[in-house]
Design a protein around this motif. Structure first.
Motif, PDB file in Angstrom:
ATOM      1  N   GLU A  18      57.966  32.116  42.540  1.00 17.09           N
ATOM      2  CA  GLU A  18      58.130  32.730  43.853  1.00 17.09           C
ATOM      3  C   GLU A  18      57.123  33.870  43.974  1.00 17.09           C
ATOM      4  N   PHE A  19      56.448  33.892  45.118  1.00 16.09           N
ATOM      5  CA  PHE A  19      55.431  34.889  45.408  1.00 16.09           C
ATOM      6  C   PHE A  19      55.914  35.742  46.572  1.00 16.09           C
ATOM      7  N   PRO A  20      56.330  36.994  46.300  1.00 14.23           N
ATOM      8  CA  PRO A  20      56.914  37.832  47.349  1.00 14.23           C
ATOM      9  C   PRO A  20      56.015  38.038  48.563  1.00 14.23           C
ATOM     10  N   GLU A  21      54.704  38.089  48.362  1.00 15.63           N
ATOM     11  CA  GLU A  21      53.769  38.292  49.470  1.00 15.63           C
ATOM     12  C   GLU A  21      52.910  37.057  49.726  1.00 15.63           C
ATOM     13  N   GLY A  22      53.337  35.905  49.228  1.00 12.29           N
ATOM     14  CA  GLY A  22      52.504  34.721  49.361  1.00 12.29           C
ATOM     15  C   GLY A  22      51.195  34.937  48.630  1.00 12.29           C
ATOM     16  N   LEU A  23      50.110  34.474  49.201  1.00  9.48           N
ATOM     17  CA  LEU A  23      48.803  34.634  48.568  1.00  9.48           C
ATOM     18  C   LEU A  23      48.130  35.958  48.936  1.00  9.48           C
ATOM     19  N   ALA A  24      48.757  36.739  49.809  1.00 13.03           N
ATOM     20  CA  ALA A  24      48.159  37.993  50.280  1.00 13.03           C
ATOM     21  C   ALA A  24      48.016  39.045  49.187  1.00 13.03           C
ATOM     22  N   SER A  25      48.744  38.912  48.089  1.00 13.94           N
ATOM     23  CA  SER A  25      48.693  39.928  47.024  1.00 13.94           C
ATOM     24  C   SER A  25      47.555  39.705  46.030  1.00 13.94           C
ATOM     25  N   ALA A  26      46.658  38.782  46.296  1.00 15.59           N
ATOM     26  CA  ALA A  26      45.560  38.496  45.360  1.00 15.59           C
ATOM     27  C   ALA A  26      44.755  39.765  45.083  1.00 15.59           C
ATOM     28  N   ARG A  27      44.522  40.025  43.792  1.00 10.80           N
ATOM     29  CA  ARG A  27      43.759  41.186  43.345  1.00 10.80           C
ATOM     30  C   ARG A  27      42.888  40.779  42.172  1.00 10.80           C
ATOM     31  N   ARG A  28      41.830  41.515  41.981  1.00  9.98           N
ATOM     32  CA  ARG A  28      41.016  41.423  40.773  1.00  9.98           C
ATOM     33  C   ARG A  28      41.269  42.698  39.996  1.00  9.98           C
ATOM     34  N   CYS A  29      41.055  42.637  38.699  1.00  9.55           N
ATOM     35  CA  CYS A  29      41.255  43.790  37.829  1.00  9.55           C
ATOM     36  C   CYS A  29      39.967  44.043  37.057  1.00  9.55           C
ATOM     37  N   ASP A  30      39.679  45.319  36.806  1.00  9.85           N
ATOM     38  CA  ASP A  30      38.449  45.638  36.090  1.00  9.85           C
ATOM     39  C   ASP A  30      38.692  46.093  34.652  1.00  9.85           C
ATOM     40  N   CYS A  31      39.850  45.722  34.071  1.00  8.69           N
ATOM     41  CA  CYS A  31      40.053  46.005  32.650  1.00  8.69           C
ATOM     42  C   CYS A  31      39.056  45.156  31.846  1.00  8.69           C
ATOM     43  N   SER A  32      38.905  45.462  30.579  1.00  8.75           N
ATOM     44  CA  SER A  32      37.897  44.791  29.755  1.00  8.75           C
ATOM     45  C   SER A  32      38.085  43.277  29.704  1.00  8.75           C
ATOM     46  N   PHE A  33      39.309  42.799  29.799  1.00 12.49           N
ATOM     47  CA  PHE A  33      39.563  41.359  29.734  1.00 12.49           C
ATOM     48  C   PHE A  33      39.401  40.695  31.101  1.00 12.49           C
ATOM     49  N   CYS A  34      40.085  41.216  32.105  1.00 12.47           N
ATOM     50  CA  CYS A  34      40.060  40.586  33.430  1.00 12.47           C
ATOM     51  C   CYS A  34      38.668  40.568  34.043  1.00 12.47           C
TER      52      CYS A  34
END
Length: 127
Positions: A18-34
């Motif tokens: 279940e996705f509370p915001e549907g696809l609108a919550s898509a984010r990228r992360c700038d940690c060393s792995f992501c």
């Protein structure tokens, strides 16, 4: 709240959540792995995530505090989802694995994919 399915590239792994915001919550992360992985993730409720097919085909990658747990298909190598370090009750699911998800066309419907500041994660700060 939307329930969606996601699959790896070869189809060996299939999940639903279940996705509370549907696809609108898509984010990228700038940690060393992501940053190296490059895949935007969509927020799912961890308690609802189910591996429908291919649990035995998932492999786990974890490092540092081992709070975040990243799952990949052993066959095709695609990152499917991860348990979040910032909130282990949530999962991030690879936008490109979700039925109807496409990072290239995401902005047309939902706006630009934003960034999370993983480099300055609160867990990494000295007390």
């Amino acid at each position: 709240m939307e329930t969606r399915h996601a699959t790896c590239h070869c189809g060996a792994v299939e999940i639903s959540a279940e996705f509370p915001e549907g696809l609108a919550s898509a984010r990228r992360c700038d940690c060393s792995f992501c940053l190296r992985r490059g895949a935007p993730a969509v927020t799912a409720l961890g308690a609802t995530l189910q591996v429908l097919r291919g649990a035995e085909n998932l492999t786990l990658y974890s490092w540092g505090t081992h709070t975040a747990k990243h799952y990949f298909c052993k066959t095709c190598g695609i990152y499917v989802y991860h348990r979040r370090r910032s909130d282990p009750s949530q999962c991030g699911v690879n936008l490109a694995c979700i039925d109807g998800g496409n990072p290239r066309t995401h902005a047309e419907t939902y706006g630009e994919i934003g960034w999370s500041d993983g480099v300055n994660h609160p867990s990494d700060r000295n007390a």
